[in-house]
Write an enzyme that holds these catalytic residues in place. Structure first.
Site, PDB file in Angstrom:
ATOM      1  N   THR A   1       0.937  -1.273  -0.037  1.00 55.09           N
ATOM      2  CA  THR A   1       0.169   0.453  -0.026  1.00 55.09           C
ATOM      3  C   THR A   1       1.022   0.864  -0.100  1.00 55.09           C
ATOM      4  O   THR A   1       0.113   2.872  -0.997  1.00 55.09           O
ATOM      5  CB  THR A   1      -1.178   0.523   1.094  1.00 55.09           C
TER       6      THR A   1
ATOM      7  N   ARG B   1      -6.646  -4.409 -15.198  1.00 57.11           N
ATOM      8  CA  ARG B   1      -7.599  -3.194 -14.805  1.00 57.11           C
ATOM      9  C   ARG B   1      -7.664  -2.289 -14.092  1.00 57.11           C
ATOM     10  O   ARG B   1      -8.279  -1.286 -14.095  1.00 57.11           O
ATOM     11  CB  ARG B   1      -8.709  -4.487 -14.406  1.00 57.11           C
TER      12      ARG B   1
ATOM     13  N   ARG C   1     -14.462   6.176 -33.188  1.00 60.12           N
ATOM     14  CA  ARG C   1     -16.430   6.604 -33.394  1.00 60.12           C
ATOM     15  C   ARG C   1     -15.949   7.566 -33.915  1.00 60.12           C
ATOM     16  O   ARG C   1     -17.262   8.989 -34.189  1.00 60.12           O
ATOM     17  CB  ARG C   1     -17.107   6.668 -32.221  1.00 60.12           C
TER      18      ARG C   1
ATOM     19  N   ARG D   1       4.960  -7.750 -18.356  1.00 59.18           N
ATOM     20  CA  ARG D   1       5.356  -7.027 -19.741  1.00 59.18           C
ATOM     21  C   ARG D   1       6.958  -6.482 -19.361  1.00 59.18           C
ATOM     22  O   ARG D   1       6.936  -6.658 -21.200  1.00 59.18           O
ATOM     23  CB  ARG D   1       4.515  -5.701 -19.666  1.00 59.18           C
TER      24      ARG D   1
HETATM   25  C1  LIG Z   1       3.067 -13.479 -20.679  1.00 64.31           C
HETATM   26  C2  LIG Z   1       1.388 -13.329 -20.524  1.00 64.31           C
HETATM   27  C3  LIG Z   1       1.044 -14.181 -21.392  1.00 64.31           C
HETATM   28  C4  LIG Z   1      -0.610 -13.968 -21.035  1.00 64.31           C
HETATM   29  N1  LIG Z   1      -1.489 -15.246 -21.502  1.00 64.31           N
HETATM   30  C5  LIG Z   1      -2.713 -14.008 -21.358  1.00 64.31           C
HETATM   31  C6  LIG Z   1      -3.650 -15.474 -22.103  1.00 64.31           C
HETATM   32  O1  LIG Z   1      -3.607 -16.167 -22.696  1.00 64.31           O
HETATM   33  N2  LIG Z   1      -5.110 -15.639 -21.815  1.00 64.31           N
HETATM   34  C7  LIG Z   1      -5.526 -14.180 -21.608  1.00 64.31           C
HETATM   35  O2  LIG Z   1      -6.356 -13.845 -22.038  1.00 64.31           O
HETATM   36  N3  LIG Z   1      -4.253 -13.517 -20.837  1.00 64.31           N
HETATM   37  C8  LIG Z   1      -3.446 -13.586 -20.751  1.00 64.31           C
HETATM   38  N4  LIG Z   1      -2.605 -12.884 -20.122  1.00 64.31           N
HETATM   39  C9  LIG Z   1      -3.309 -11.732 -18.729  1.00 64.31           C
HETATM   40  C10 LIG Z   1      -3.148 -12.359 -17.770  1.00 64.31           C
HETATM   41  O3  LIG Z   1      -3.856 -13.840 -17.475  1.00 64.31           O
HETATM   42  C11 LIG Z   1      -3.609 -10.876 -17.256  1.00 64.31           C
HETATM   43  O4  LIG Z   1      -4.876 -10.728 -17.592  1.00 64.31           O
HETATM   44  C12 LIG Z   1      -2.965 -10.274 -17.212  1.00 64.31           C
HETATM   45  O5  LIG Z   1      -1.244  -9.926 -16.753  1.00 64.31           O
HETATM   46  C13 LIG Z   1      -3.380  -8.871 -16.409  1.00 64.31           C
HETATM   47  O6  LIG Z   1      -2.695  -9.232 -15.020  1.00 64.31           O
HETATM   48  P1  LIG Z   1      -2.886  -8.505 -13.822  1.00 64.31           P
HETATM   49  O7  LIG Z   1      -4.509  -9.310 -13.237  1.00 64.31           O
HETATM   50  O8  LIG Z   1      -2.389  -9.393 -12.381  1.00 64.31           O
HETATM   51  O9  LIG Z   1      -3.335  -6.592 -13.820  1.00 64.31           O
HETATM   52  P2  LIG Z   1      -3.930  -6.381 -13.175  1.00 64.31           P
HETATM   53  O10 LIG Z   1      -5.746  -6.302 -13.707  1.00 64.31           O
HETATM   54  O11 LIG Z   1      -3.683  -5.298 -13.382  1.00 64.31           O
HETATM   55  O12 LIG Z   1      -4.629  -6.716 -11.820  1.00 64.31           O
HETATM   56  C14 LIG Z   1      -3.624  -6.744 -10.590  1.00 64.31           C
HETATM   57  C15 LIG Z   1      -4.087  -7.308  -9.708  1.00 64.31           C
HETATM   58  O13 LIG Z   1      -5.460  -6.576  -9.266  1.00 64.31           O
HETATM   59  C16 LIG Z   1      -5.833  -7.524  -8.479  1.00 64.31           C
HETATM   60  N5  LIG Z   1      -7.129  -8.176  -9.448  1.00 64.31           N
HETATM   61  C17 LIG Z   1      -7.582  -6.684 -10.894  1.00 64.31           C
HETATM   62  N6  LIG Z   1      -9.117  -7.159 -10.798  1.00 64.31           N
HETATM   63  C18 LIG Z   1      -9.864  -8.016 -10.402  1.00 64.31           C
HETATM   64  C19 LIG Z   1     -10.799  -8.703  -9.857  1.00 64.31           C
HETATM   65  N7  LIG Z   1     -11.695  -8.570 -11.149  1.00 64.31           N
HETATM   66  N8  LIG Z   1     -10.642  -9.938  -9.084  1.00 64.31           N
HETATM   67  C20 LIG Z   1     -10.790  -9.711  -8.241  1.00 64.31           C
HETATM   68  N9  LIG Z   1      -8.946  -9.477  -8.412  1.00 64.31           N
HETATM   69  C21 LIG Z   1      -8.832  -8.570  -9.243  1.00 64.31           C
HETATM   70  C22 LIG Z   1      -5.723  -9.114  -9.307  1.00 64.31           C
HETATM   71  O14 LIG Z   1      -4.914  -9.315  -7.846  1.00 64.31           O
HETATM   72  C23 LIG Z   1      -4.483  -8.593  -9.392  1.00 64.31           C
HETATM   73  O15 LIG Z   1      -3.447  -9.358 -10.044  1.00 64.31           O
HETATM   74  C24 LIG Z   1      -0.919 -12.980 -20.032  1.00 64.31           C
HETATM   75  C25 LIG Z   1      -0.556 -11.692 -19.714  1.00 64.31           C
HETATM   76  C26 LIG Z   1       1.314 -12.346 -19.908  1.00 64.31           C
HETATM   77  C27 LIG Z   1       2.207 -11.869 -19.114  1.00 64.31           C
END
Ligand SMILES: Cc1cc2nc3c(=O)[nH]c(=O)nc-3n(C[C@H](O)[C@H](O)[C@H](O)COP(=O)(O)OP(=O)(O)OC[C@H]3O[C@@H](n4cnc5c(N)ncnc54)[C@H](O)[C@@H]3O)c2cc1C
Length: 312
Positions: A89, A114, A124, A231
């Site tokens: 935090t 997200r 648009r 990334r």
């Molecule tokens: C090398 C690589 C390959 C990938 N391949 C695929 C693929 O084949 N298909 C695919 O669909 N995606 C793929 N992804 C995307 C991956 O699954 C994640 O969606 C993306 O990296 C975003 O990560 P994140 O959720 O940690 O980030 P953020 O969305 O920024 O979230 C950060 C953290 O906040 C929390 N959080 C955010 N929103 C929520 C929620 N609604 N509920 C609960 N917790 C939440 C979680 O703890 C999360 O880890 C890939 C990503 C990488 C890096």
């Protein structure tokens, strides 16, 4: 990266304006502010605004009345402790806003993060520029045979030329048809006064995924680090990794202590599972452990030996 004279003049004007403030500023990041850093063939990333600095992390962690800082070494020690132990935090107290120009297929990967605030250029409302990402020849690779989500050897000769021709021709043809359907000149006048022209929100569906889009993207430092850890990693696709690498440079300028802690404890670190640790302990005790008697799957064993830089 192609910016118009008017866009460059706007950036210069923004960079020339200064205002006195009581808020924390970081000279190294001020020097970069608004400057587009070229990425890929037509893209860029630039810092538009930021809030907080290394001291703001310390200030929040100590819930201080003032700046909260002590000796630099104590502050660095605290930031490194917070990073090491995932006390997240205090890092959320810093914010940064980027302006990014990127191909749509890169944007689709990026938008999966997200925990950011995004505002994208509206196709648009506005007409998309005739700019497409065409990979440099050294990035034109075949499908990897070892990794379904990766690349293998670089394409060469006639095959590479043919791929580049297809990419260029298809993109140009799609944009020609987009412009024809819109029935608009570059200045927005009707090309053929006898036609209505298709709405921009519909005509855009004909554009390929290598068309460039743009957005403002704002996030806090904790979530930026999560984005960069995924990334800027070697497993990320090259086309998003180059953006993350440019953003890592802005991170180093903005919060140098947090940046170094991030490199040490996140980017450059490896985490071992409990079974991996058990194998490591046996190895350190002098036992010759192989995959069959390790209790690890072949994949986990490969990950362990790779992390230890040992033959598999
Ligand atoms: C090398 C690589 C390959 C990938 N391949 C695929 C693929 O084949 N298909 C695919 O669909 N995606 C793929 N992804 C995307 C991956 O699954 C994640 O969606 C993306 O990296 C975003 O990560 P994140 O959720 O940690 O980030 P953020 O969305 O920024 O979230 C950060 C953290 O906040 C929390 N959080 C955010 N929103 C929520 C929620 N609604 N509920 C609960 N917790 C939440 C979680 O703890 C999360 O880890 C890939 C990503 C990488 C890096």
């Amino acid at each position: 990266m192609s910016l118009t004279d008017a866009q460059l003049a706007e950036i210069d004007a923004a960079r020339a304006a200064t205002a006195p403030t009581r808020r924390a500023t970081v000279p190294a990041l001020e020097a970069l502010l608004f400057q587009p850093v070229p990425v890929l063939d037509h893209g860029f990333v630039r810092v538009i605004d930021y809030m907080g600095d290394d001291a703001a992390i310390v200030q929040a962690a100590r819930v201080s009345y003032g700046r909260g800082t002590r000796r630099v070494s104590e502050d660095a020690g605290l930031i490194r402790y917070l990073m090491r132990h995932r006390h997240s935090t205090p890092f959320e107290m810093c914010e940064i806003k980027y302006h990014v120009k990127l191909p749509i297929f890169v944007a689709r990967q990026w938008i999966r993060h997200r925990t950011a605030n995004v505002n994208e250029y509206s196709a648009r409302y506005s007409v998309l520029d005739r700019e497409f990402y065409i990979p440099a020849p050294e990035h034109l690779a075949a499908q990897s045979t070892a990794n379904r989500q990766g690349r293998g050897a670089v394409l060469e000769g006639a095959e590479a030329e043919r791929v580049l021709d297809l990419l260029r021709d298809d993109a140009a043809r799609c944009h020609d048809h987009y412009a024809e359907m819109l029935n608009e000149t570059a200045e927005g006048a009707p090309r053929d006064p006898a036609r209505h022209g298709l709405a921009r929100e519909l005509a855009r569906m004909n554009l390929p995924l290598n068309t460039y889009t743009q957005w403002y993207w704002k996030t806090d430092l904790h979530n930026l680090l999560n984005f960069l850890s995924l990334r800027a990693d070697a497993h990320a696709q090259h086309e998003i990794r180059v953006y993350a690498e440019a953003m890592l440079a802005s991170l180093a300028a903005w919060v140098p202590i947090a940046h170094q802690a991030f490199l040490d404890y996140r980017m450059g670190a490896v985490s071992f599972s409990a079974p991996m640790l058990a194998v490591l302990r046996r190895m350190l005790a002098g036992e010759a452990v192989g995959q069959p008697d390790s209790g690890l799957s072949k994949r986990e064993w490969a990950e362990l030996t790779q992390a230890l830089d040992r033959p598999g």
